[in-house]
Scaffold this active site. Structure first.
Site, mmCIF file in Angstrom:
data_model
loop_
_atom_site.group_PDB
_atom_site.id
_atom_site.type_symbol
_atom_site.label_atom_id
_atom_site.label_comp_id
_atom_site.label_asym_id
_atom_site.label_seq_id
_atom_site.Cartn_x
_atom_site.Cartn_y
_atom_site.Cartn_z
ATOM 1 N N TYR A 1 -3.152 -10.506 2.839
ATOM 2 C CA TYR A 1 -3.059 -9.097 3.215
ATOM 3 C C TYR A 1 -4.443 -8.583 3.643
ATOM 4 O O TYR A 1 -5.306 -8.326 2.807
ATOM 5 C CB TYR A 1 -2.514 -8.309 2.018
ATOM 6 C CG TYR A 1 -2.118 -6.866 2.287
ATOM 7 C CD1 TYR A 1 -2.178 -6.301 3.559
ATOM 8 C CD2 TYR A 1 -1.666 -6.071 1.249
ATOM 9 C CE1 TYR A 1 -1.807 -4.987 3.778
ATOM 10 C CE2 TYR A 1 -1.290 -4.750 1.456
ATOM 11 C CZ TYR A 1 -1.374 -4.207 2.728
ATOM 12 O OH TYR A 1 -1.020 -2.897 2.938
ATOM 13 N N TYR B 1 -12.335 -4.367 -5.783
ATOM 14 C CA TYR B 1 -13.349 -3.475 -6.364
ATOM 15 C C TYR B 1 -14.729 -3.735 -5.747
ATOM 16 O O TYR B 1 -15.328 -2.826 -5.175
ATOM 17 C CB TYR B 1 -13.408 -3.597 -7.887
ATOM 18 C CG TYR B 1 -14.422 -2.623 -8.463
ATOM 19 C CD1 TYR B 1 -14.200 -1.246 -8.386
ATOM 20 C CD2 TYR B 1 -15.610 -3.054 -9.030
ATOM 21 C CE1 TYR B 1 -15.133 -0.337 -8.869
ATOM 22 C CE2 TYR B 1 -16.549 -2.147 -9.521
ATOM 23 C CZ TYR B 1 -16.311 -0.792 -9.430
ATOM 24 O OH TYR B 1 -17.238 0.098 -9.888
ATOM 25 N N LYS C 1 -0.552 -10.489 6.862
ATOM 26 C CA LYS C 1 -0.274 -9.158 7.403
ATOM 27 C C LYS C 1 -1.604 -8.581 7.861
ATOM 28 O O LYS C 1 -2.552 -8.475 7.077
ATOM 29 C CB LYS C 1 0.344 -8.243 6.335
ATOM 30 C CG LYS C 1 0.519 -6.799 6.848
ATOM 31 C CD LYS C 1 1.071 -5.825 5.800
ATOM 32 C CE LYS C 1 1.226 -4.434 6.434
ATOM 33 N NZ LYS C 1 1.606 -3.398 5.457
ATOM 34 N N THR D 1 0.838 -1.203 0.000
ATOM 35 C CA THR D 1 0.000 0.000 0.000
ATOM 36 C C THR D 1 0.870 1.249 0.000
ATOM 37 O O THR D 1 0.606 2.199 -0.747
ATOM 38 C CB THR D 1 -0.923 -0.018 1.224
ATOM 39 O OG1 THR D 1 -1.793 -1.152 1.109
ATOM 40 C CG2 THR D 1 -1.762 1.245 1.319
#
Lengths: 306, 306
Positions: free
Chosen positions: A139, A109, A169, A46
C-alpha cells in the site's frame, strides 16, 4: 499483460454508533450491498478509518463478515500497522480466515526510513505469519502515510517473496508512478491497482489490474461496470462520468462526505459518525453536498433496502 | 514563573532480544541506572520505538518497572496512539499504576486534521479514562508525527481540562514555538519541556520546566546537573558542553546511535538491536561513532555494573 476484466475494490467505510463503537451488523449489510454491486471489499483501508480501530476491533469486524456469509475470497483487509506485532497478529488472523489477500501499509510513525528498514519490516511479517496462503498487496500512499514504497523496494520484495507479494495499490495520485509500477512488474502477474477510479481506464489500458477507490463506497455499480466493459466503445464516456461523480465528493473532506452520503441514502443517520481526529461534515457542508448530488441525479440504489 | 530546579526526563530506549522481543529485565536495569543519574523515565517515547510496540507489550513493560521497584512518581509513559481505544487502554493502565503523568501523541495517521478533531480525540481519552489522577503532557513533534498541536488547541484543552492537561513536550526544534508556549501558558503552572537539552538553559531561563531528550539516555548525569545548577555561574559553560556531546550523536541516526552506545558501555551487545523499520548502525558508522566518543572522552559511568 492486459486483463480482460478489471477489478474494483471498495475501502469500506466503517459504521460507528453514536458512542463510537463499530456496528458489526451495519458493516455486514454494507458489505453485502457492495458485493451486490460487484466490488470487492478492501476493508480496513484509509477510508475505513482503519488506523482509528484497535487490532481487536478489526479482528472482530472481520469475523462478523465471515460469520455473516461474506465470501473470504472477496476480502482484502488492510493489516499494516506501525508496530510489527500488530501487523503480524492481524495478518495471521486474516490469512486463517482465508481472505483473498491483505493490503499492507508500511510502518508509518518514523519518517525518512530506509528501504532496508522497510524490507526488514515486510520480511518479518511474512516470515512470522509463515503461511503459504499469505498474499500481500503493498500500500503506497505517501500523501497520508508519508512513507513511500520505492520501485527498488518492491523489486527486492518480489525477488525474495514472489509468492507472497502479489500486487500494489498506488495512492500517490501520480500517474507516472503507477505507469512505472506496471511497466516494471505487471508482466509477471503483479497486480497494480490505481488508488482512484479517476485512473481506472488508464490503468487497465496500460496493463494494470483495476482500482481500489474511496468513491467505490458510494458509486460502486458504475465503477465496476467500466472495469468489465473497459475495452468497449463506450469506455471513455463511462470514465468521464465516473470522474465527474468523483469530483463532486472531492469538494468535501472525503471520509465524512462518503459517510454523509451513506447516511442519506440508507436513511440511517448514525452512518455520519466518524472517530476523532476526523470530524463529520457540518450542516452547511452537508446541505451543499446533498444539493450537488441532487443536481447530478446521484443515487445509491438498493442501499435503503439492504 | 521560573523553577528553582529544572527537570530532565529520558525517553528510555527499549531493549530487544535478537528475536526482537522486549527484554524486561534489561529495561528495569536501564531505568534504575537512569534514576541513579537523576533523570525521570519518559518510557515509550519516540526514542523508545514506542509505536513499534503493541499496547500489550507496553503494558507488560510498565508492569515490569513497577514490580521491579521503580517509583511510579518517576514515570511519564507515552500513551498516545492512532486508535482511540489503544490510547484509552494504555492511559487507563498507566494511571492505575500511579504514574506521574503520561506523554500523549496526537493520532498520527491522518494528516491535515483540524483542531476540532484533535480536541475531540484528547477529550474522548480524558472522558473515557475518567480518573482525576490523569495528568497529560501533550507531545508536539511535527517532524515525526506530522500532526502539530497548535497554541489554540492547547489553550482550548487547558480551559476544558485544567486539572488533566498539565504540560507539553515541544520537539519542534523551533525555539520561537517553545517560547510562545511558555509565554502563553507557563504562568499558570503549565510545564513546558524542550525536546532537546540543546534548549535546556534557554527553557529554564524563560520559565519552562526542563527537557525530555533523546540524549538523556546516554548523558543523563551532566544534563540533570545543569537542570539543578542552571542559576549558577557555570551554567553557560555546562550548556555548551551538553550541546557538544549531543552533536556527536546527531551525526548518526539517533536511535541506533543511542543503542550502539548503550551496547558498548554496558558490554551487552544485544542493546544494538532495533525493530524495523529502523536499522542498526552499520560497522563503519559504529566505528566512527566510537572513535568520536573516545576522542571526546565520553563515558556512561556505572552502566556496566548496573
Amino acid at each position: 499483460m492486459s486483463h480482460a476484466t478489471g477489478r474494483v475494490w471498495s475501502p469500506v467505510i466503517t459504521p460507528f454508533t453514536a458512542e463510537l463503537a463499530p456496528d458489526r451488523e451495519r458493516f455486514v449489510a454494507q458489505c453485502r450491498w457492495l458485493l451486490d454491486n460487484d466490488v470487492g471489499l478492501a476493508v480496513f483501508g484509509t477510508n475505513s478509518e482503519a488506523n482509528s480501530l484497535s487490532v481487536e476491533e478489526k479482528s472482530q469486524l472481520l469475523d462478523a463478515l465471515i460469520e455473516g456469509g461474506i465470501p473470504a475470497a472477496r476480502l482484502m483487509p488492510g493489516t499494516g500497522a506501525s508496530a510489527l506485532p500488530d501487523a503480524v497478529a492481524l495478518t495471521r488472523h486474516a490469512v486463517a480466515q482465508g481472505v483473498e489477500g491483505v493490503l499492507m501499509l508500511p510502518p508509518f510513525y518514523y519518517k525518512g526510513v530506509s528501504d532496508e528498514g522497510l524490507f526488514r519490516y515486510f520480511s518479518e511479517v511474512i516470515e512470522r505469519v509463515g503461511d503459504a496462503r499469505l498474499r500481500i498487496y503493498l500500500y503506497h500512499i505517501p500523501p497520508v502515510s508519508q512513507v513511500p514504497l520505492s520501485l527498488a523496494l518492491i523489486e527486492r520484495l518480489l525477488k525474495a517473496y514472489p509468492k507472497n507479494v502479489v500486487g500494489v495499490k498506488d495512492s500517490s495520485g501520480d500517474w507516472s508512478n503507477t505507469q512505472a509500477m506496471i511497466d516494471n512488474f505487471a508482466a509477471d502477474g503483479f497486480q497494480v491497482y490505481a488508488g482512484s477510479e479517476h485512473f481506472l481506464l488508464q490503468t487497465l489500458r496500460a496493463g494494470g489490474a483495476g482500482c481500489i477507490s474511496a468513491t467505490a463506497n458510494v458509486n460502486p455499480g458504475p465503477i465496476s461496470a467500466l472495469a468489465k466493459a473497459w475495452q468497449g466503445a463506450d469506455a471513455d464516456a463511462q470514465q468521464a462520468a465516473l470522474t465527474n461523480t468523483r469530483k463532486l465528493f472531492e469538494r468535501f473532506p472525503m471520509i465524512p462526505a462518503l459517510k454523509a452520503a451513506a447516511a442519506r441514502y440508507s436513511g440511517i443517520e448514525e452512518w455520519a459518525q466518524v472517530r476523532p481526529p476526523l470530524v463529520e461534515l457540518n450542516e452547511q457542508q452537508r446541505q451543499d453536498l446533498f444539493a450537488i448530488l441532487d443536481e447530478a441525479s446521484f443515487d445509491m440504489p438498493g442501499l435503503k433496502d439492504g
